[in-house]
Scaffold this active site. Structure first.
Site, PDB file in Angstrom:
ATOM      1  N   THR A  22      43.102  41.382  38.983  1.00  0.00           N
ATOM      2  CA  THR A  22      44.018  40.404  39.224  1.00  0.00           C
ATOM      3  C   THR A  22      43.670  39.079  39.413  1.00  0.00           C
ATOM      4  O   THR A  22      44.184  38.125  38.727  1.00  0.00           O
ATOM      5  CB  THR A  22      44.982  40.757  40.466  1.00  0.00           C
ATOM      6  N   SER A  64      41.303  47.363  37.203  1.00  0.00           N
ATOM      7  CA  SER A  64      40.074  48.102  37.759  1.00  0.00           C
ATOM      8  C   SER A  64      40.918  49.647  37.749  1.00  0.00           C
ATOM      9  O   SER A  64      40.069  50.453  38.206  1.00  0.00           O
ATOM     10  CB  SER A  64      39.746  47.829  39.293  1.00  0.00           C
ATOM     11  N   THR A  95      41.599  44.982  42.980  1.00  0.00           N
ATOM     12  CA  THR A  95      41.806  45.777  44.030  1.00  0.00           C
ATOM     13  C   THR A  95      42.220  47.098  44.304  1.00  0.00           C
ATOM     14  O   THR A  95      42.041  47.736  45.205  1.00  0.00           O
ATOM     15  CB  THR A  95      42.844  44.749  44.738  1.00  0.00           C
ATOM     16  N   ASP A  96      42.524  47.526  43.189  1.00  0.00           N
ATOM     17  CA  ASP A  96      43.094  48.823  43.216  1.00  0.00           C
ATOM     18  C   ASP A  96      41.980  49.872  43.071  1.00  0.00           C
ATOM     19  O   ASP A  96      42.198  50.898  44.145  1.00  0.00           O
ATOM     20  CB  ASP A  96      43.831  49.068  41.967  1.00  0.00           C
TER      21      ASP A  96
HETATM   22  N1  ASP Z   1      45.807  46.180  38.824  1.00  0.00           N
HETATM   23  C1  ASP Z   1      44.884  45.224  39.560  1.00  0.00           C
HETATM   24  C2  ASP Z   1      43.491  45.669  39.407  1.00  0.00           C
HETATM   25  O1  ASP Z   1      42.971  46.439  40.447  1.00  0.00           O
HETATM   26  C3  ASP Z   1      45.252  44.834  40.940  1.00  0.00           C
HETATM   27  C4  ASP Z   1      44.611  43.919  41.668  1.00  0.00           C
HETATM   28  O2  ASP Z   1      43.451  43.363  41.042  1.00  0.00           O
HETATM   29  O3  ASP Z   1      45.017  43.302  42.696  1.00  0.00           O
HETATM   30  O4  ASP Z   1      42.782  45.373  38.517  1.00  0.00           O
END
Ligand code: ASP
Length: 344
Positions: A22, A64, A95-96
């Site tokens: 993100t 991710s 973050t995932d």
């Molecule tokens: N879907 C995103 C990822 O994990 C979520 C994030 O980065 O907060 O790449």
């Protein structure tokens, strides 16, 4: 042999590795997707070059959700190739699955005296209101700090051991918690407050690992769980983690099902690890009748206070190194980057 990295902050050389997430997202027709390059990310932190000398690499541009063990190996490889050219490393990541990558790097790069920081954000860095700028500049600051070392997540002003992070909130800035372990430090503005002192510093030799066995599966129990699911997984995987209830146990509705499956597959050499689906405080299979005997009889391993993410990454790393049951047991219970305190 370690090189001396004791220099003033501004002279520190940091390698920033962008992988997507993100933090680097922009809008596409299909929804948010990583679009920004590593250089573009850094351009949002105008003061960064005052902190240290930063080189950036674009490793991949992934949500991710699509990170796999091959990507963990590629990040570790990049760090290994450039280890002696830099004083610290900052990895920008979605973050995932950040907690899995942070745990995996903790096993793939062991005893690093140099800081390896993993960060990301809940909002893209080019949004007006975002946590990305703070998280990235905190990470650079931490990577420049003489007292920092090892693999850690830096997020929302907290420094979390790479094996202890868990994403517990899908939307809020305080997305990550440190599970069953204190924060290493907090970061407020330009101040880093350490809660754990340097005396914990590992004294082992720096070691990079290059193999992982991704044939590890996770079975989360629900009431009425069918042991046939375990059979299905055991046919396909070398190691299975069972996410059980409470401190741990296995159902035996008609007095035999899970028992027979575990007996069969452990005899064939499959590694079975018992973990709990309760986030805090960990497992202890020896408390209840539903856990104690089956663990003892089949020599099951237990995650105790480890996070599920660390247990998954650790088992993949271990099964990439050995197939010998005693060595698997020894490595699983060996504390690496603060991952397990409670021992069998
Ligand atoms: N879907 C995103 C990822 O994990 C979520 C994030 O980065 O907060 O790449």
């Amino acid at each position: 042999m370690q090189k001396n990295t004791d220099k003033s902050k501004q002279n520190k050389r940091i390698l920033m590795i962008a992988t997507g997430g993100t933090i680097a997202c922009g809008h596409s027709e299909g929804g948010l997707t990583p679009l920004l390059s590593s250089e573009e990310l850094l351009s949002h932190i105008p003061d960064a070059q005052k902190l240290c000398q930063i080189t950036t690499i674009q490793a991949f541009s992934l949500d991710s959700t699509n990170m796999q063990p091959c990507h963990w190996l590629a990040i570790a490889q990049l760090i290994e190739e450039h280890y002696w050219d830099y004083d610290g490393f900052v990895i920008c990541h979605g973050t995932d699955t950040m907690a899995y990558t942070a745990a995996a790097l903790s096993y793939l790069v062991q005893n690093t005296r140099k800081p390896i920081v993993i960060t990301g954000a809940q909002k893209p860095i080019d949004m007006e209101i975002t946590d990305a700028k703070t998280n990235l500049s905190d990470s650079l600051r931490f990577a420049c700090c003489d007292r920092a070392y090892g693999v850690n997540i830096v997020f929302d002003g907290k420094v979390i051991a790479g094996t202890r992070g868990k994403k517990e909130r899908t939307k809020s800035y305080n997305a990550f918690s440190s599970i069953n372990f204190p924060y290493i430090a907090t970061i407020q503005d330009d101040h880093i407050l350490f809660y754990l002192d340097d005396k914990d510093r590992s004294t082992g030799d720096l070691r990079f690992f290059h193999t992982i066995n991704e044939k590890v599966g996770l079975l989360k129990l629900i009431p009425a769980a069918d042991a046939g699911l375990f059979d299905y997984m055991a046919e396909r995987y070398d190691g299975i983690i069972i996410e059980s209830f409470g401190v741990g146990g296995l159902p035996s509705y008609d007095g035999k099902d899970f028992y027979d499956s575990i007996a069969h597959w452990t005899r064939l050499g499959k590694t079975v690890i018992m973990a709990t689906q309760v986030t805090n405080e960990g497992s202890n299979m020896s408390v209840y009748e539903v856990g104690k005997n089956i663990k003892k009889e089949f020599g099951l391993l237990e995650a105790y206070d480890m996070t599920l993410e660390a247990a998954v990454a650790k088992l993949m790393w271990i099964l990439g190194q050995t197939k010998a049951p005693e060595e698997i047991r020894r490595l699983f219970y060996q504390t690496i980057n603060r991952d397990i305190l409670w021992k069998a």
